[in-house]
Design a protein around this motif. Structure first.
Motif, short mmCIF file in Angstrom:
data_model
loop_
_atom_site.label_atom_id
_atom_site.label_comp_id
_atom_site.label_asym_id
_atom_site.label_seq_id
_atom_site.Cartn_x
_atom_site.Cartn_y
_atom_site.Cartn_z
N GLY A 81 82.63 7.76 89.87
CA GLY A 81 82.94 8.69 88.80
C GLY A 81 82.70 10.12 89.23
N ILE A 82 83.25 11.01 88.46
CA ILE A 82 83.10 12.43 88.77
C ILE A 82 82.97 13.20 87.46
CG2 ILE A 82 85.58 12.91 88.84
CD1 ILE A 82 84.93 14.60 91.39
N TRP A 83 82.13 14.23 87.49
CA TRP A 83 81.92 15.09 86.33
C TRP A 83 82.32 16.50 86.76
CZ3 TRP A 83 76.42 16.33 84.06
CH2 TRP A 83 76.57 17.10 82.90
N LEU A 84 83.44 16.96 86.21
CA LEU A 84 84.00 18.26 86.56
C LEU A 84 84.05 19.16 85.34
CD1 LEU A 84 87.11 16.97 88.54
CD2 LEU A 84 85.06 17.98 89.55
N GLN A 85 83.82 20.43 85.56
CA GLN A 85 84.01 21.45 84.52
C GLN A 85 84.82 22.58 85.12
OE1 GLN A 85 80.12 22.71 83.18
NE2 GLN A 85 79.88 20.93 81.86
N ARG A 86 85.49 23.31 84.24
CA ARG A 86 86.28 24.47 84.67
C ARG A 86 86.48 25.41 83.51
NH1 ARG A 86 91.57 24.00 88.36
NH2 ARG A 86 91.40 26.09 89.21
N GLN A 87 86.33 26.70 83.79
CA GLN A 87 86.60 27.73 82.79
C GLN A 87 88.03 28.21 83.00
OE1 GLN A 87 84.22 28.60 80.44
NE2 GLN A 87 85.91 29.63 79.44
N THR A 88 88.84 28.15 81.95
CA THR A 88 90.21 28.65 82.03
C THR A 88 90.42 29.67 80.92
OG1 THR A 88 91.19 27.02 80.53
CG2 THR A 88 91.00 26.38 82.86
N GLY A 89 91.60 30.23 80.86
CA GLY A 89 91.94 31.17 79.79
C GLY A 89 91.87 30.53 78.42
N ASN A 90 91.92 29.22 78.37
CA ASN A 90 91.87 28.49 77.09
C ASN A 90 90.47 27.97 76.77
OD1 ASN A 90 94.66 28.82 76.76
ND2 ASN A 90 95.07 27.01 77.98
N GLY A 91 89.47 28.39 77.54
CA GLY A 91 88.11 27.93 77.30
C GLY A 91 87.64 26.98 78.39
#
Length: 182
Positions: free
Chosen positions: A36-46
């Motif tokens: 499994g993998i836990w990814l986060q990312r900040q984009t223009g939509n939050g």
């Protein structure tokens, strides 16, 4: 020792840290378990977040794999590709390495896949970047120094590792084994 102190001091005591956990971790059946993998990312939509199983029982799990690939998309171009499963394994291994000692931390993505146009417009990007092939990741892990992240990635021996301390991220790819400082 609390998590913050451990992670701050890990770079200074890395030789003992890695020799102590490498044998215990390597002897486990970690890679035979679902990945499994836990990814986060900040984009223009939050903020976007994915926590998914992408590989189990010797095969890619389509739903989890697609979720990870979507988060790792080129946000400028709005394009996603099939990301390298080997790259996902390296990232999974990094999280598993820390997780074996009670540290559950997301991978905060700054760059995954890049279209050729996005890559050409990215300052400092290599012309033949592994990002264009869906084989590279740039990012950080909250509370974990770039030095520690790089040492874990190097321990896994899955590909290239670039440490960009001044810019606050590391680069990981599934290409040939190499290390550089940016």
């Amino acid at each position: 020792m609390d998590r913050r102190k451990f992670l701050q001091s890990a770079a200074a005591v890395a030789p003992a840290f890695f020799s102590g956990i490498s044998s215990a971790w390597a002897q486990s059946d970690y890679w035979s378990q679902p990945r499994g993998i836990w990814l986060q990312r900040q984009t223009g939509n939050g903020k976007e977040e994915v926590r998914s199983i992408y590989f189990a029982d010797g095969r890619i799990i389509p739903d989890g794999y697609v979720q990870a690939c979507r988060l790792l998309r080129d946000v400028r171009a709005g394009q996603a590709v099939q990301m390298s499963p080997v790259l996902l394994d390296i990232l999974c291994g990094m999280q598993g390495f820390l997780g074996a000692h009670g540290y559950s931390i997301p991978l905060v993505t700054t760059s995954g896949y890049r279209s050729p146009a996005t890559n050409a417009a990215t300052e400092g990007a290599a012309r033949n970047s592994m990002h264009v092939q869906g084989r590279a990741w740039d990012g950080r892990m909250p509370g974990v120094s770039g030095d520690v992240m790089a040492q874990i990635a190097l321990y896994l021996q899955g590909g290239g590792v670039g440490l960009y301390k001044g810019r606050g991220f590391i680069h990981i790819d599934d290409g040939r084994l190499r290390f550089w400082r940016g």
